[in-house]
Design a protein around this motif. Structure first.
Motif, PDB file in Angstrom:
ATOM      1  N   LEU A 518     -45.110 -48.813 -13.361  1.00 26.11           N
ATOM      2  CA  LEU A 518     -45.323 -49.373 -14.908  1.00 26.11           C
ATOM      3  C   LEU A 518     -44.307 -50.213 -14.671  1.00 26.11           C
ATOM      4  O   LEU A 518     -43.656 -50.429 -14.277  1.00 26.11           O
ATOM      5  N   GLU A 519     -45.207 -51.800 -14.771  1.00 26.63           N
ATOM      6  CA  GLU A 519     -44.829 -52.918 -14.213  1.00 26.63           C
ATOM      7  C   GLU A 519     -43.796 -53.172 -14.814  1.00 26.63           C
ATOM      8  O   GLU A 519     -42.815 -54.433 -14.256  1.00 26.63           O
ATOM      9  N   PRO A 520     -43.709 -53.342 -16.540  1.00 28.97           N
ATOM     10  CA  PRO A 520     -42.644 -54.362 -16.663  1.00 28.97           C
ATOM     11  C   PRO A 520     -41.220 -52.938 -16.464  1.00 28.97           C
ATOM     12  O   PRO A 520     -39.959 -53.874 -16.738  1.00 28.97           O
ATOM     13  N   GLN A 521     -41.626 -52.541 -15.835  1.00 27.92           N
ATOM     14  CA  GLN A 521     -40.099 -51.642 -15.546  1.00 27.92           C
ATOM     15  C   GLN A 521     -39.689 -52.029 -14.374  1.00 27.92           C
ATOM     16  O   GLN A 521     -38.590 -51.088 -13.756  1.00 27.92           O
ATOM     17  N   PHE A 539     -39.833 -45.478  -7.363  1.00 26.58           N
ATOM     18  CA  PHE A 539     -39.084 -46.523  -6.869  1.00 26.58           C
ATOM     19  C   PHE A 539     -39.528 -47.607  -7.259  1.00 26.58           C
ATOM     20  O   PHE A 539     -39.491 -47.691  -8.348  1.00 26.58           O
ATOM     21  N   ARG A 540     -38.734 -48.896  -6.940  1.00 23.57           N
ATOM     22  CA  ARG A 540     -38.791 -50.139  -7.446  1.00 23.57           C
ATOM     23  C   ARG A 540     -39.689 -50.321  -7.145  1.00 23.57           C
ATOM     24  O   ARG A 540     -40.457 -50.659  -4.952  1.00 23.57           O
ATOM     25  N   LEU A 541     -40.903 -51.076  -7.254  1.00 21.33           N
ATOM     26  CA  LEU A 541     -42.109 -51.925  -7.373  1.00 21.33           C
ATOM     27  C   LEU A 541     -41.944 -53.648  -6.532  1.00 21.33           C
ATOM     28  O   LEU A 541     -42.435 -53.684  -5.536  1.00 21.33           O
ATOM     29  N   SER A 542     -40.673 -53.584  -7.037  1.00 17.39           N
ATOM     30  CA  SER A 542     -40.188 -54.659  -6.187  1.00 17.39           C
ATOM     31  C   SER A 542     -39.777 -54.695  -4.296  1.00 17.39           C
ATOM     32  O   SER A 542     -40.442 -55.367  -3.525  1.00 17.39           O
ATOM     33  N   SER A 543     -39.178 -53.613  -4.435  1.00 24.20           N
ATOM     34  CA  SER A 543     -38.838 -53.222  -3.354  1.00 24.20           C
ATOM     35  C   SER A 543     -40.066 -52.846  -2.065  1.00 24.20           C
ATOM     36  O   SER A 543     -40.089 -52.891  -1.351  1.00 24.20           O
ATOM     37  N   MET A 544     -41.317 -52.001  -2.880  1.00 26.01           N
ATOM     38  CA  MET A 544     -42.444 -51.690  -2.961  1.00 26.01           C
ATOM     39  C   MET A 544     -43.078 -53.216  -1.667  1.00 26.01           C
ATOM     40  O   MET A 544     -43.757 -53.057  -1.021  1.00 26.01           O
ATOM     41  N   LYS A 545     -43.285 -53.841  -2.599  1.00 31.38           N
ATOM     42  CA  LYS A 545     -43.857 -55.334  -2.460  1.00 31.38           C
ATOM     43  C   LYS A 545     -43.824 -55.951  -1.421  1.00 31.38           C
ATOM     44  O   LYS A 545     -44.274 -56.286  -0.889  1.00 31.38           O
ATOM     45  N   ARG A 546     -41.703 -55.453  -1.285  1.00 28.07           N
ATOM     46  CA  ARG A 546     -41.048 -56.596  -0.644  1.00 28.07           C
ATOM     47  C   ARG A 546     -41.806 -56.163   0.798  1.00 28.07           C
ATOM     48  O   ARG A 546     -41.786 -57.086   2.033  1.00 28.07           O
ATOM     49  N   ALA A 608     -29.137 -54.958 -11.082  1.00 24.23           N
ATOM     50  CA  ALA A 608     -28.170 -55.498 -10.189  1.00 24.23           C
ATOM     51  C   ALA A 608     -26.777 -55.885  -8.879  1.00 24.23           C
ATOM     52  O   ALA A 608     -27.323 -56.292  -7.763  1.00 24.23           O
ATOM     53  N   SER A 609     -26.853 -54.283  -8.661  1.00 24.15           N
ATOM     54  CA  SER A 609     -26.605 -53.968  -7.395  1.00 24.15           C
ATOM     55  C   SER A 609     -27.697 -53.951  -6.177  1.00 24.15           C
ATOM     56  O   SER A 609     -27.289 -54.371  -5.323  1.00 24.15           O
ATOM     57  N   GLY A 610     -28.752 -54.319  -6.591  1.00 22.49           N
ATOM     58  CA  GLY A 610     -29.923 -54.492  -5.551  1.00 22.49           C
ATOM     59  C   GLY A 610     -30.207 -53.138  -4.663  1.00 22.49           C
ATOM     60  O   GLY A 610     -31.070 -53.648  -3.989  1.00 22.49           O
ATOM     61  N   ALA A 611     -30.022 -51.579  -5.029  1.00 19.45           N
ATOM     62  CA  ALA A 611     -30.375 -50.325  -4.788  1.00 19.45           C
ATOM     63  C   ALA A 611     -31.618 -50.155  -4.818  1.00 19.45           C
ATOM     64  O   ALA A 611     -32.887 -50.459  -6.060  1.00 19.45           O
ATOM     65  N   ASP A 612     -32.249 -49.633  -3.764  1.00 25.46           N
ATOM     66  CA  ASP A 612     -33.353 -50.219  -3.827  1.00 25.46           C
ATOM     67  C   ASP A 612     -34.365 -48.734  -4.747  1.00 25.46           C
ATOM     68  O   ASP A 612     -35.492 -48.810  -4.438  1.00 25.46           O
ATOM     69  N   SER A 613     -32.918 -47.663  -3.998  1.00 21.20           N
ATOM     70  CA  SER A 613     -33.760 -46.901  -5.264  1.00 21.20           C
ATOM     71  C   SER A 613     -32.681 -46.897  -6.419  1.00 21.20           C
ATOM     72  O   SER A 613     -31.976 -46.608  -6.353  1.00 21.20           O
ATOM     73  N   PRO A 614     -34.260 -46.315  -7.835  1.00 21.47           N
ATOM     74  CA  PRO A 614     -33.284 -46.751  -9.080  1.00 21.47           C
ATOM     75  C   PRO A 614     -33.619 -45.188  -9.692  1.00 21.47           C
ATOM     76  O   PRO A 614     -32.827 -44.419 -10.382  1.00 21.47           O
ATOM     77  N   VAL A 615     -33.504 -44.267  -8.695  1.00 18.87           N
ATOM     78  CA  VAL A 615     -32.863 -42.441  -8.864  1.00 18.87           C
ATOM     79  C   VAL A 615     -31.407 -42.188 -10.073  1.00 18.87           C
ATOM     80  O   VAL A 615     -31.378 -41.981 -11.706  1.00 18.87           O
ATOM     81  N   GLU A 616     -30.633 -43.503  -9.433  1.00 21.72           N
ATOM     82  CA  GLU A 616     -29.185 -43.064 -10.012  1.00 21.72           C
ATOM     83  C   GLU A 616     -28.944 -44.015 -11.925  1.00 21.72           C
ATOM     84  O   GLU A 616     -28.260 -43.765 -12.813  1.00 21.72           O
ATOM     85  N   GLU A 617     -30.296 -44.476 -12.087  1.00 25.10           N
ATOM     86  CA  GLU A 617     -30.196 -44.570 -13.270  1.00 25.10           C
ATOM     87  C   GLU A 617     -31.340 -44.266 -14.729  1.00 25.10           C
ATOM     88  O   GLU A 617     -31.144 -44.493 -15.409  1.00 25.10           O
ATOM     89  N   PHE A 618     -31.043 -42.551 -13.735  1.00 25.34           N
ATOM     90  CA  PHE A 618     -32.064 -41.996 -14.693  1.00 25.34           C
ATOM     91  C   PHE A 618     -31.162 -41.080 -14.792  1.00 25.34           C
ATOM     92  O   PHE A 618     -29.898 -40.181 -13.998  1.00 25.34           O
ATOM     93  N   GLN A 619     -30.792 -39.867 -16.193  1.00 26.70           N
ATOM     94  CA  GLN A 619     -30.352 -39.228 -16.734  1.00 26.70           C
ATOM     95  C   GLN A 619     -31.142 -37.951 -17.460  1.00 26.70           C
ATOM     96  O   GLN A 619     -31.852 -38.074 -17.768  1.00 26.70           O
ATOM     97  N   TYR A 620     -30.283 -37.086 -16.900  1.00 31.15           N
ATOM     98  CA  TYR A 620     -31.223 -35.831 -17.491  1.00 31.15           C
ATOM     99  C   TYR A 620     -30.684 -35.615 -18.661  1.00 31.15           C
ATOM    100  O   TYR A 620     -29.039 -35.526 -18.680  1.00 31.15           O
ATOM    101  N   ILE A 621     -31.494 -35.343 -19.352  1.00 28.74           N
ATOM    102  CA  ILE A 621     -30.779 -34.867 -21.206  1.00 28.74           C
ATOM    103  C   ILE A 621     -30.562 -33.616 -21.679  1.00 28.74           C
ATOM    104  O   ILE A 621     -29.906 -32.957 -21.821  1.00 28.74           O
ATOM    105  N   ARG A 622     -31.661 -32.942 -21.525  1.00 32.20           N
ATOM    106  CA  ARG A 622     -31.622 -31.082 -21.919  1.00 32.20           C
ATOM    107  C   ARG A 622     -32.816 -31.304 -21.039  1.00 32.20           C
ATOM    108  O   ARG A 622     -33.745 -31.520 -20.507  1.00 32.20           O
ATOM    109  N   GLU A 623     -32.757 -29.453 -21.293  1.00 34.31           N
ATOM    110  CA  GLU A 623     -33.399 -27.936 -21.349  1.00 34.31           C
ATOM    111  C   GLU A 623     -34.353 -27.771 -22.573  1.00 34.31           C
ATOM    112  O   GLU A 623     -33.129 -27.008 -22.700  1.00 34.31           O
ATOM    113  N   ILE A 624     -36.039 -27.244 -22.126  1.00 33.41           N
ATOM    114  CA  ILE A 624     -36.311 -26.980 -24.032  1.00 33.41           C
ATOM    115  C   ILE A 624     -37.401 -25.717 -22.206  1.00 33.41           C
ATOM    116  O   ILE A 624     -37.715 -26.130 -21.605  1.00 33.41           O
ATOM    117  N   CYS A 625     -37.214 -24.611 -23.396  1.00 36.69           N
ATOM    118  CA  CYS A 625     -37.876 -23.082 -22.775  1.00 36.69           C
ATOM    119  C   CYS A 625     -39.286 -22.606 -23.348  1.00 36.69           C
ATOM    120  O   CYS A 625     -39.082 -22.946 -24.426  1.00 36.69           O
TER     121      CYS A 625
END
Length: 797
Positions: A518-521, A539-546, A608-625
Motif C-alpha cells: 500500500l504505497e499511499p499508506q 512494515f513501513r515501505l520507507s524503512s524497507m526502502k532505506r 511522526a516519531s519515526g518508529a520503524d514498526s507501524p504496529v502501534e498504529e493498528f487497533q483491534y475493533i471486534r471479533e466476529i464468529c
C-alpha cells in the motif's frame, strides 16, 4: 439452421439493458427513448435505448477522449463454435442421454492440443433444450476423466437415462452445422427533413457524401455471378439490383443491403422490394444527409418488427468527420464498443473499424433477446428431440456400453483395438469430407484476417524478468518493481530490468503466503508461516526502502518480531478494503473467527516519531464468529461508513454478508453444485452503490448489494443481477474495468464486465498470476478509468 455451437441462451436469463451498474461508465450517455408512430400514438411502439456518447450533442470534438483499444469483436467466432474447429474430422466421442426431466441431451468430448501450444486438454460441448454449454478441462496423465465428471463439471448430476456412446459417424452431419458467420446489414439513405420510411425508401439516388460513405464501408461488387456471401440477394437474374456493397472484416463476410442499389419503382410509393430486404435486417444503418448535429430521426419512423438496432450516421463536410448514434431496442443486451465522447470521428479508418465492430456485436447481442432466444430455443429443442428419436431404435445395435461413468476417455480396450481403429478412421474420413464440403460451400468459419489498424491491445504482454529461477507464492507491485515471495528463497524485489538481478528483502525463514503493498499508506502487509504459527506482519515501505539503499542485512523472521500483529496468531486468510479513504480496514480469519482491525488516523499514530514498526498504529475493533472457516473474503464499503460496512465471506456452498458492526450474517448467494471451488469475491462500485462479482467454479455472478438501509443491506433479486460462464475454471480473477480477466493453468480469458461477452483468450502454458494493481484517476469527463498492471509468472521461463 442449427445453433448448436452458440453460448447458453435462455429467455428467462435475459440480460436486458442493465442501465444502472457499469453502463454509465462504459457507454457514456445511455437513455431510454420512447418511440411513437407518426401520428403520435405509442400503443404499438417499442422502447429504444439510445447511445450518443455525450449528453451534450453540441460539444466540440476534442481528440484523445476515448481509447482506441476498446474496439473489439465480442464473442468472436473462433471461440464460440468449437465443434467445427476442434471436433469435426478428428477423433472424438459423442454421447446421448436424458436428464431427470426426461429431456434428451448430447455430449461431445475431444482430447486435443490447446492451439498447438503442446498443452493437452479436454474440450466438451453439451447440447440441451435450454441451450449449449462448452468448457475446457485440464488433462492429467495420472488422473482419469470420466463422462460423469465432465457432466458434473457442467452441473449435471441427475439422469433419467445415463449417457451412452454414439458410434455412428453420420452423427457429425447434424452436429457440425456451424451457423452463420456472415452478416447482412441494411443501409438506408435519408435526406434531411424526411420523417417517414416511405420518403427514405423512395430516394432513387444517393449523394456525394453517401457514395463516399459506401466506399468506406466496402467494395462495390456486381451481383451477376457473385460467388461469395450474398445475404439473400439474387446473383443470377438481377432481380434485387445490379450491384451491392460487400466486405470481409476479421473473418466475417458482410453484405450491405443499400436502399439506393435495390430496385426502385416509380409506381410503388412504399418501395416494397427495398423494404423486403432492409426491413428484415436485424441491424440497419441510417445515413442522414445534412450537417445538423441535432438529428430528428426516431426508430418509429421505420416500420419494422424485425430491426432491433439502428446506427444513425451523419457526415460533416466542414471538418470531414462522421458522427454516430446507436438506437437499440430495449431488450437487446448492452454491447460494445462504447461510443467516444463526443461520438465524432475525424479518422475515417477508425470510424469504419468502430462501426463494423459495433454492428457485428449488436447483431450477436440481439440474438440473445427473448424474441430470438425463444425461437432459437424451440429450434434447438426440436433438433435435439428429432436426433434423439432417430437414434433411439438403434441404441443397442449402434452403441457400445463399454464406456460407462467410470471409464477413461478416450482409450479403447485392447481386445477391440483393430475394430476401433477402423471405426475411428472412417469417423475421421467422413468428418474431414464434411469439413471440406462446408469450406468449399462458403459456410465455414473463415480464418481471422486483421483488417483493422495496427494497434497495441491492452493485454499484450511484455517480458518483466526472463530468468527468475524460483516459484512465486504471492507478490505485489511496488512502484515499477515486483515484490515476490518465493518458495525457497524468501522475499525478492524484481525491478523489471533484465540486466539487474533480484534483490533479497527477507530470507527464507519468512514464509510469506499473502501480501499487500500500500504505497499511499507507506505500508506492507504480509501473512507469514502456516497453521498456529501464522501471523500478520506490517512494515513501513520507507524503512524497507532505506534498508535496501543502505544495503543492510537481509531481514529474517527473528528481525521482524516488532512487526507482528499479536492477536492474529493462527490467521489463515486476511483481506483489506480496496476503496479505503482515511481509514484502512483489515479482516483476519482465524479458523471460524474474524478479527476486525483498523489503522488509526496518521495524526494520532506514531508516524511522526519515526518508529520503524507501524504496529502501534493498528487497533483491534471486534471479533466476529462464523459457523465455518472462510475460504474467500472481501470487504464491502457502505456509502456512509457508519455501521454499514460489510464483509463478504464464502464457505461451504454459499456467500454471506457479515455486518462489521453487529456481526449479523445475511445470505447473499447459494451455490447449487455438489462441489464448489471458490475463486474470488470482487467488490465493484458505482455512484456509492456496492456490488460484488462472486466467482466460483466456472461461474462469475454479479450481485448488487445496495442500497444499505441502516445496518441491514437489501439483498434481493435485482434486474442488475446477471452471470456468465468461463470456458475454463479460473485459478484467479482480476477486474480491470471494463475488462475482467480469468487466469487458468494455461490461459488468460478476457471478458467485458458489463455483459460477460468474451473478447480475447490468450494461451499461456504453465501460467500463474503473480500480482495485480488497479490505478484510478478522474478524467476531464468525470469518468473513472481503471488500468490494471499485472504480472504472470511462468513455471518454465
Amino acid at each position: 439452421v442449427s445453433h448448436f455451437c452458440k453460448e447458453v441462451i435462455s429467455a428467462s436469463e435475459d440480460l436486458g439493458c442493465r442501465r444502472g451498474d457499469f453502463s454509465r461508465k462504459h457507454y457514456g450517455s445511455v437513455e431510454l427513448l420512447i418511440s411513437s408512430d407518426a401520428d403520435g400514438a405509442i400503443h404499438r411502439a417499442g422502447r429504444f435505448r439510445v447511445e450518443n456518447g455525450s449528453l451534450d450533442e453540441t460539444s466540440d470534438y476534442t481528440p484523445g477522449t476515448w481509447r482506441r483499444t476498446d474496439v473489439h469483436l465480442e464473442n468472436p467466432e473462433y471461440h464460440t463454435r468449437w465443434y467445427f474447429k476442434y471436433f469435426l474430422g478428428k477423433v472424438h466421442q459423442n454421447y446421448v442421454g436424458t436428464d431427470a426431466e426426461k429431456n434428451p441431451f448430447f455430449l461431445s468430448v475431444v482430447l486435443s492440443d490447446q492451439n498447438n501450444q503442446r498443452v493437452p486438454q479436454y474440450r466438451a460441448i453439451l447440447w440441451r433444450k435450454s441451450g449449449t454449454l462448452k468448457i475446457s478441462l485440464p488433462y492429467s496423465p495420472t488422473k482419469t476423466l470420466s463422462v460423469k465428471s465432465i457432466l458434473s463439471a457442467m452441473n449435471m448430476d441427475r439422469f433419467e437415462k445415463g449417457p451412452r456412446e454414439i458410434l455412428n459417424p453420420d452423427i457429425q452431419k447434424v452436429r457440425m452445422t456451424p451457423g452463420s458467420v456472415n452478416f447482412k446489414f441494411g443501409v438506408l439513405f435519408a435526406k434531411d427533413g424526411q420523417l417517414t420510411d416511405d420518403e427514405m425508401f423512395s430516394n432513387e439516388m444517393g449523394s456525394e457524401s453517401f457514395d463516399k460513405f459506401l466506399s468506406l464501408l466496402g467494395d462495390t461488387i456486381s451481383l451477376q455471378g457473385w460467388a461469395g456471401y450474398r445475404g439473400g440477394l439474387d446473383t443470377k437474374n438481377d432481380t434485387t439490383g445490379i450491384k451491392s456493397i460487400y466486405t470481409v472484416y476479421q473473418g466475417h463476410e458482410l453484405m450491405f443491403h443499400v436502399s439506393t442499389m435495390l430496385p426502385y419503382s416509380k409506381d410503388n410509393k412504399q418501395q416494397v422490394e427495398r423494404k423486403r430486404h432492409i426491413g428484415n435486417d436485424i441491424v440497419t444503418i441510417v445515413f442522414q444527409e445534412g450537417d445538423d448535429a441535432s438529428s430528428s430521426f426516431k426508430p418509429s419512423m421505420i416500420r419494422s418488427h424485425f430491426t432491433h438496432i439502428f446506427a444513425l450516421v451523419r457526415y460533416n463536410r466542414q471538418n470531414d468527420s462522421y458522427r454516430l448514434k446507436i438506437f437499440s431496442e430495449e431488450s437487446v443486451p448492452l454491447f460494445g464498443p462504447p461510443l467516444p465522447t463526443p461520438s465524432v470521428f475525424t479518422d475515417h479508418q477508425e470510424f469504419r473499424d468502430f462501426l463494423l465492430v459495433k454492428l457485428i456485436n449488436g447483431e450477436k447481442a440481439t440474438l440473445e433477446t427473448p424474441t430470438f432466444a425463444q425461437k432459437r430455443q424451440r429450434t434447438l429443442d426440436m433438433l435435439i428431440r428429432s436426433l434423439y428419436q432417430d437414434l433411439t431404435p438403434d441404441l443397442h445395435k449402434n452403441m457400445l456400453n463399454r464406456r460407462s461413468f467410470s471409464d477413461v476417455l478416450p482409450e479403447s480396450p485392447k481386445s477391440a483395438r483393430k475394430k476401433e481403429e477402423a471405426r475411428q478412421a472412417e469417423f475421421v474420413r467422413i468428418g474431414q469430407a464434411l469439413k471440406l464440403k462446408t469450406i468449399v460451400r462458403g459456410d465455414a468459419p473463415t480464418s481471422l484476417v486483421t483488417t483493422g489498424l495496427c494497434r497495441k491491445e491492452p493485454w499484450e504482454s511484455q517480458s518483466f524478468c526472463s530468468t527468475f529461477p524460483y516459484e512465486i507464492v504471492c507478490s505485489d507491485s511496488w512502484g515499477q518493481s515486483l515484490l515476490a515471495a518465493t518458495d525457497a528463497a524468501g522475499v525478492m524485489l524484481l525491478d523489471g530490468e533484465i540486466t539487474l538481478p533480484p534483490v533479497q528483502v527477507f530470507d527464507k525463514t519468512m514464509a510469506v503466503k499473502q501480501m499487500h503493498v500500500l504505497e499511499p499508506q507507506d505500508l506492507l502487509i504480509t501473512r507469514a508461516d502456516k497453521g498456529k504459527d501464522a501471523r500478520l506482519y506490517v512494515f513501513r515501505l520507507s524503512s524497507m526502502k532505506r534498508c535496501l539503499e543502505e544495503r543492510q542485512l537481509v531481514r529474517s523472521k527473528c528481525d521482524c518480531r516488532e512487526n507482528k500483529l499479536e492477536k492474529t496468531k493462527g490467521c489463515h486468510l486476511y483481506s483489506i478494503n480496496t476503496h479505503h479513504g482515511s481509514e484502512l480496514r483489515i479482516v483476519a480469519a482465524i479458523r471460524t473467527k474474524l478479527l476486525l482491525i483498523t489503522r488509526k488516523h496518521p495524526r494520532f499514530s506514531a508516524v511522526a516519531s519515526g518508529a520503524d514498526s507501524p504496529v502501534e498504529e493498528f487497533q483491534y475493533i471486534r471479533e466476529i464468529c462464523l459457523c465455518d472457516p472462510p475460504v474467500v473474503m472481501s470487504l464491502v464499503d457502505g456509502p456512509t461508513g457508519e455501521n454499514d460496512n460489510m464483509i463478504c465471506v464464502a464457505y461451504k456452498h454459499q456467500f454471506d454478508l457479515i455486518n462489521e458492526s453487529t456481526g449479523d450474517a445475511y445470505r447473499l448467494h447459494h451455490v447449487d453444485a455438489n462441489r464448489v471451488n471458490f475463486v474470488a469475491a470482487i467488490d465493484v462500485y458505482e455512484d456509492g452503490e456496492a456490488g460484488l462479482l462472486l466467482c466460483y467454479n466456472y461461474i462469475c455472478y454479479y450481485k448488487k448489494v445496495c442500497p444499505f438501509s441502516g445496518s441491514t443491506p437489501m439483498i434481493q433479486s435485482n434486474t442488475s443481477d446477471f452471470h456468465f460462464t468461463w470456458n475454463q475454471m479460473p485459478n484467479a480473477i482480476v477486474c480491470a474495468f471494463p475488462y475482467i480477466l480469468a487466469f487458468t493453468t494455461d490461459s488468460i480469458e478476457i471478458r467485458l464486465v458489463v455483459n460477460g461477452n468474451l473478447v480475447y483468450t490468450a494461451v499461456v502454458p504453465e501460467l500463474q498470476l503473480a500480482a495485480s494493481r488497479v490505478k484510478q484517476h478522474v478524467s476531464t469527463s468525470s469518468r473513472f478509468l481503471c488500468v490494471t498492471w499485472w504480472a504472470a509468472a511462468l513455471k518454465d521461463p
